[in-house]
Design a protein around this motif. Structure first.
Motif, PDB file in Angstrom:
ATOM      1  N   GLY A 115       4.848  12.164   0.763  1.00 34.37           N
ATOM      2  CA  GLY A 115       4.653  11.338   1.949  1.00 34.37           C
ATOM      3  C   GLY A 115       4.692  12.158   3.221  1.00 34.37           C
ATOM      4  O   GLY A 115       3.733  12.845   3.575  1.00 34.37           O
ATOM      5  N   ILE A 116       5.840  12.108   3.905  1.00 38.71           N
ATOM      6  CA  ILE A 116       5.984  12.818   5.180  1.00 38.71           C
ATOM      7  C   ILE A 116       5.998  14.333   5.003  1.00 38.71           C
ATOM      8  O   ILE A 116       5.533  15.076   5.878  1.00 38.71           O
ATOM      9  N   GLY A 117       6.505  14.820   3.888  1.00 33.89           N
ATOM     10  CA  GLY A 117       6.659  16.255   3.671  1.00 33.89           C
ATOM     11  C   GLY A 117       5.428  17.093   3.950  1.00 33.89           C
ATOM     12  O   GLY A 117       5.482  18.061   4.728  1.00 33.89           O
ATOM     13  N   PRO A 118       4.280  16.799   3.328  1.00 26.98           N
ATOM     14  CA  PRO A 118       3.081  17.617   3.555  1.00 26.98           C
ATOM     15  C   PRO A 118       2.629  17.633   5.021  1.00 26.98           C
ATOM     16  O   PRO A 118       2.105  18.636   5.499  1.00 26.98           O
ATOM     17  N   ILE A 119       2.848  16.532   5.725  1.00 32.65           N
ATOM     18  CA  ILE A 119       2.446  16.464   7.131  1.00 32.65           C
ATOM     19  C   ILE A 119       3.379  17.315   7.986  1.00 32.65           C
ATOM     20  O   ILE A 119       2.947  17.997   8.922  1.00 32.65           O
TER      21      ILE A 119
ATOM     22  N   GLU B  75       0.855  -1.186   0.000  1.00 37.63           N
ATOM     23  CA  GLU B  75       0.000   0.000   0.000  1.00 37.63           C
ATOM     24  C   GLU B  75       0.890   1.234   0.000  1.00 37.63           C
ATOM     25  O   GLU B  75       1.949   1.240   0.642  1.00 37.63           O
ATOM     26  N   VAL B  76       0.467   2.261  -0.699  1.00 40.85           N
ATOM     27  CA  VAL B  76       1.202   3.523  -0.695  1.00 40.85           C
ATOM     28  C   VAL B  76       0.477   4.470   0.244  1.00 40.85           C
ATOM     29  O   VAL B  76      -0.671   4.838   0.015  1.00 40.85           O
ATOM     30  N   TRP B  77       1.153   4.841   1.334  1.00 41.19           N
ATOM     31  CA  TRP B  77       0.546   5.717   2.326  1.00 41.19           C
ATOM     32  C   TRP B  77       0.922   7.166   2.020  1.00 41.19           C
ATOM     33  O   TRP B  77       1.994   7.634   2.404  1.00 41.19           O
ATOM     34  N   SER B  78       0.056   7.834   1.325  1.00 39.63           N
ATOM     35  CA  SER B  78       0.275   9.237   0.989  1.00 39.63           C
ATOM     36  C   SER B  78       0.155  10.106   2.229  1.00 39.63           C
ATOM     37  O   SER B  78      -0.602   9.799   3.161  1.00 39.63           O
ATOM     38  N   GLY B  79       0.881  11.219   2.221  1.00 37.11           N
ATOM     39  CA  GLY B  79       0.762  12.174   3.316  1.00 37.11           C
ATOM     40  C   GLY B  79      -0.343  13.185   3.121  1.00 37.11           C
ATOM     41  O   GLY B  79      -0.607  14.009   4.012  1.00 37.11           O
ATOM     42  N   ARG B  80      -1.012  13.134   1.989  1.00 39.64           N
ATOM     43  CA  ARG B  80      -2.027  14.151   1.681  1.00 39.64           C
ATOM     44  C   ARG B  80      -3.213  14.082   2.639  1.00 39.64           C
ATOM     45  O   ARG B  80      -3.688  15.102   3.129  1.00 39.64           O
TER      46      ARG B  80
END
Length: 284
Positions: free
Chosen positions: A260-264, A5-10
């Motif tokens: 990923g982590i960046g937006p969060i 699974e790809v866990w997006s940070g959006r």
């Protein structure tokens, strides 16, 4: 072939943005919260991060100023600028854009920041609070990892977590935050012997070294969750620490870079600013 699974940070970022906006709105009567970012030199990653923070601040109703000091600035000159911002009642948070120019003493500049305005929680007082268990407020990138795991309902308590990287910004504070959540956590670094042998035992693996492609399939146990915190700018591209395609064939879930982590991280930083403002009461 990718199976993870790809866990997006959006999604986590949107949820956090809404929560931060609500808290900012409650402070409206005191005037807008203001973040001041200091960059020394022309590092593209520092500038890119600062611009992203500016955009995020605008979305949640905060003000953000990016001040670029000359690349040949001395430590004394940067410290003097920080001290002036400490004394400015209209500035509620101070953020350094890392990396700073190599001739300045980063530790001395961090030490000059008023802990009450230290949004990235790097001062000795902030670190002491975190490691002493007196607060859950930690550096934004480390906090973003916790936020991502919580959003995707990944249990932390009792899990085997391996963090690759021991920086003051991610690795060390993330260790403290995971420990506070009752994880069994190992921190690896450049002197770790048999890195794949250690990381492959992790149920949750966090890569935070700034070394593109460091983590391959051999580093990941079957069914692990892999969180890529690495951000390296090369030839206009943003690269993570994880060889995404190789790792996706073994992991249960993996975060992308970018996205990923960046937006969060950006909204964790803004949450820190709100937290500090709420602690002391805002007077604008």
């Amino acid at each position: 072939m990718s199976t993870a699974e790809v866990w997006s940070g959006r999604g986590p970022a949107r949820a956090l943005r809404a929560a931060v906006s609500e808290r900012v709105a409650k402070l409206e009567d005191s005037g807008p919260l203001a973040l001041h970012m200091i960059l020394v030199g022309d590092d593209p990653s520092a500038r890119g991060y600062a611009r992203a923070v500016q955009r995020g601040c605008k979305r949640v109703g905060m003000q953000a100023v990016m001040e670029e000091l000359p690349g040949n600035s001395s430590t004394v000159e940067v410290v003097d600028r920080v001290l002036a911002l400490n004394a400015d009642a209209g500035v509620h948070g101070i953020l350094l854009g890392f990396p700073l120019a190599e001739q300045v003493d980063e530790a001395a500049i961090v030490a000059a920041i008023d802990p009450a305005k230290d949004v990235d929680r790097l001062t000795t007082a902030a670190v002491g609070e975190l490691f002493g268990g007196h607060t859950a407020v930690g550096p934004a990138t480390a906090a973003a990892v916790i936020e991502l795991l919580d959003y995707y309902e990944e249990p932390i308590e009792g899990r085997r977590v391996v963090v690759v990287g021991r920086s003051n910004v991610v690795g060390k504070p993330l260790w403290a935050m995971l420990l506070a959540r009752n994880a069994t956590t190992t921190v690896c670094h450049s002197r770790t012997v048999d890195l794949p042998g250690v990381t492959s035992q992790a149920e949750i693996l966090v890569a935070a070294t700034g070394s593109p492609g460091l983590i391959g399939a051999e580093h990941v146990g079957s069914g692990a969750v892999v969180v890529d915190v690495g951000t390296t700018y090369q030839n206009g591209a943003v690269l993570g620490d994880v060889d995404f395609e190789a790792v996706a064939s073994r992991a249960r879930a993996v975060t992308p870079v970018p996205g990923g982590i960046g937006p969060i991280t950006n909204y964790c930083l803004m949450r820190n600013l709100v937290e500090l403002a709420e602690r002391r009461g805002v007077s604008c």
